[in-house]
Design an enzyme around this catalytic site. Structure first.
Site, mmCIF file in Angstrom:
data_model
loop_
_atom_site.group_PDB
_atom_site.id
_atom_site.type_symbol
_atom_site.label_atom_id
_atom_site.label_comp_id
_atom_site.label_asym_id
_atom_site.label_seq_id
_atom_site.Cartn_x
_atom_site.Cartn_y
_atom_site.Cartn_z
ATOM 1 N N MET A 105 -7.452 2.905 9.024
ATOM 2 C CA MET A 105 -6.612 1.801 8.571
ATOM 3 C C MET A 105 -5.701 1.329 9.706
ATOM 4 O O MET A 105 -5.471 2.046 10.670
ATOM 5 C CB MET A 105 -5.755 2.231 7.384
ATOM 6 C CG MET A 105 -6.508 2.389 6.086
ATOM 7 S SD MET A 105 -5.377 2.860 4.735
ATOM 8 C CE MET A 105 -6.426 2.503 3.329
ATOM 9 N N GLY A 106 -5.158 0.140 9.529
ATOM 10 C CA GLY A 106 -4.237 -0.431 10.505
ATOM 11 C C GLY A 106 -4.534 -1.905 10.681
ATOM 12 O O GLY A 106 -5.398 -2.280 11.473
ATOM 13 N N ARG A 116 -4.199 7.386 3.401
ATOM 14 C CA ARG A 116 -2.798 7.068 3.151
ATOM 15 C C ARG A 116 -2.187 7.832 1.975
ATOM 16 O O ARG A 116 -0.970 7.805 1.791
ATOM 17 C CB ARG A 116 -2.643 5.567 2.903
ATOM 18 C CG ARG A 116 -3.157 5.070 1.566
ATOM 19 C CD ARG A 116 -3.109 3.564 1.484
ATOM 20 N NE ARG A 116 -3.313 3.081 0.116
ATOM 21 C CZ ARG A 116 -3.533 1.815 -0.195
ATOM 22 N NH1 ARG A 116 -3.589 0.906 0.757
ATOM 23 N NH2 ARG A 116 -3.679 1.458 -1.453
ATOM 24 N N LEU A 126 -7.862 7.776 0.998
ATOM 25 C CA LEU A 126 -7.578 9.169 1.319
ATOM 26 C C LEU A 126 -6.632 9.272 2.515
ATOM 27 O O LEU A 126 -5.793 10.171 2.585
ATOM 28 C CB LEU A 126 -8.878 9.921 1.627
ATOM 29 C CG LEU A 126 -9.932 9.959 0.532
ATOM 30 C CD1 LEU A 126 -11.168 10.703 1.018
ATOM 31 C CD2 LEU A 126 -9.377 10.620 -0.728
ATOM 32 N N GLY A 129 0.824 -1.201 0.000
ATOM 33 C CA GLY A 129 0.000 0.000 0.000
ATOM 34 C C GLY A 129 0.859 1.252 0.000
ATOM 35 O O GLY A 129 1.914 1.289 0.636
ATOM 36 N N VAL A 136 1.922 3.274 6.562
ATOM 37 C CA VAL A 136 1.090 4.131 7.412
ATOM 38 C C VAL A 136 0.726 3.409 8.698
ATOM 39 O O VAL A 136 0.356 4.042 9.692
ATOM 40 C CB VAL A 136 -0.195 4.585 6.682
ATOM 41 C CG1 VAL A 136 0.150 5.405 5.447
ATOM 42 C CG2 VAL A 136 -1.089 3.413 6.319
ATOM 43 N N ASP A 137 0.839 2.081 8.698
ATOM 44 C CA ASP A 137 0.522 1.295 9.894
ATOM 45 C C ASP A 137 1.534 1.510 11.014
ATOM 46 O O ASP A 137 1.248 1.237 12.178
ATOM 47 C CB ASP A 137 0.470 -0.195 9.559
ATOM 48 C CG ASP A 137 -0.698 -0.555 8.658
ATOM 49 O OD1 ASP A 137 -1.597 0.288 8.491
ATOM 50 O OD2 ASP A 137 -0.707 -1.674 8.112
#
Length: 407
Positions: free
Chosen positions: A183-184, A293, A291, A11, A136-137
């Site tokens: 997210m995550g 990320r 959006l 991602g 981003v996680d």
């Protein structure tokens, strides 16, 4: 003189192309590297012998790479498993005199980079491999944080801050509960960043639901009801990876990716139904999804700068003879924020996951601690520069000439 290949995987983040820029410019300016290639759609493109030759690209377009969202060379979730995949990969490397490989990605990508490094050693193939971190996680092991996290955290905090203001305007006779899904996959780092919305004492979300805390329906509903009674409304940020006491995800999309990861989703709708049916109030749900990320227009300056630095550092270290490592960010001070870049062994990073520490979570499990705020606050500082024309951002427009296939 050996050539270099840079590729992107997994991602995207708002600053993954900043890392691409750092690595590519460092490689182009090195006297020890011949030509600089980029894999088309990550390792998938390399297996298909699809490479962009960046050596003769216009420098003006190269300079636009870090201002561009998405993955400028394409990404993938391709997993290397079969022996024939490795044989094919090294045939491509050999055919194009590749001696340096930089893979920009997260957990699964570091596993791929490690496997390639190990295979090169087994085959006695002269290849130096470096992992360039991004996610981003924020759950990669052996690094204080990951490029991409700060910008996604900034977007999360700003979005819920603004949405909560909207909610406060309307709750008297309309929506009383707002839920934003975050997210995550395995860890609550990004969800937790919503707490930064209240950094100057203006109200952000009152409830943050983290995957590290087992979800209890009765306790959750009771807390929402208490918040509504006290404030008139309730703003919530929930991780897509929420689990019950049995350890199972509360909501999934029902299918898996190439690495065996279950695809998550719809936790917002799950919670909306729960609140609406039990508390009899109007609920709105937002799903930032891509959006969250990819929002380059409000990327963190610190994040953007560090993304460039890790890409350039990876090139510097392989030219010093190192291989089989990932670039790590080692924080040395919170205030002022200071850090150093180091190399960590890919074998210790591949497929690992770093959860949110217990001391970053509030005692009741519905929020974060001051320790987390001290950790995350420096990472969202500043606004990364943008290029605008006629009111809209402008991005790279490289020729992206493909290398002639030889196999």
């Amino acid at each position: 003189m050996k050539n270099a290949v840079y590729a992107q995987s997994g991602g995207v983040t708002a600053v993954i192309n900043a890392s691409a820029y750092g690595a590519i410019v460092a490689a182009l300016e090195s006297r020890d590297i011949g030509r600089v290639f980029a894999g088309v759609n990550g390792i998938k493109g390399i297996l298909n012998e699809e490479l962009f030759d960046l050596t003769d690209e216009k420098r003006s377009e190269i300079e636009r790479i870090p201002y561009t969202p998405g993955a400028v060379f394409g990404s993938c979730r391709t997993k290397l498993e079969k022996e024939e995949d490795f044989e094919r990969l090294f045939k491509v490397f050999d055919a194009h005199s590749v001696g340096y490989f930089f893979y920009n990605g997260g957990n699964d990508s570091m596993d791929t980079a490690y496997k390639i490094h190990r295979k090169a050693l087994e085959m006695n193939f002269p290849l130096r491999v470096a992992g360039v971190p991004k996610t981003v996680d924020n759950d990669l092991l052996l690094t204080d944080h990951c490029p991409g996290y700060g910008s996604a955290a900034k977007f999360t905090a700003i979005s819920i801050r603004e949405a909560t203001r909207d909610l406060k305007s309307m709750y008297s006779d309309s929506t009383k509960v707002f839920i934003m899904e975050s997210m995550g996959r395995h860890a609550g780092w990004l969800t937790a960043s919503a707490a930064l919305a209240g950094i100057d004492q203006l109200q952000g979300p009152q409830i943050i639901l983290l995957p590290e805390v087992a979800f209890n329906q009765e306790t959750f509903l009771r807390r929402v009801e208490e918040v509504i009674k006290a404030d008139g409304y309730c703003s919530i940020v929930a991780s897509e990876a929420l689990k019950g006491s049995d350890g199972n995800y509360l909501s999934t999309a029902g299918y898996y990716d190439a690495f065996g990861n279950i695809q998550l989703g719809n936790i917002g709708q799950y919670l909306e139904r729960l609140v609406r049916e039990n508390l009899k109030c109007k609920v709105h749900v937002a799903l930032p999804d891509y959006l969250q990320r990819s929002s380059r227009h409000i990327a963190s300056l610190i994040d953007w700068q560090e993304a460039i630095e890790v890409g350039a550092f990876a090139v510097k270290e392989v030219l010093r003879g190192k291989s089989g490592f990932m670039v790590s960010i080692d924080r040395t001070c919170d205030r002022p924020y200071l850090k150093e870049l180091k190399c960590v062994d890919l074998s210790q990073v591949a497929n690992g996951t770093k959860p949110l520490p217990e001391d970053f979570i509030s005692e009741d499990g519905f929020y974060v601690s001051d320790s987390f705020l001290s950790y995350a606050r420096p990472l969202i500082q500043g606004e990364a520069p943008n290029l605008f024309l006629h009111g809209l951002p402008i991005y790279e427009n490289m020729a992206k000439v493909k290398v002639r296939k030889r196999l």
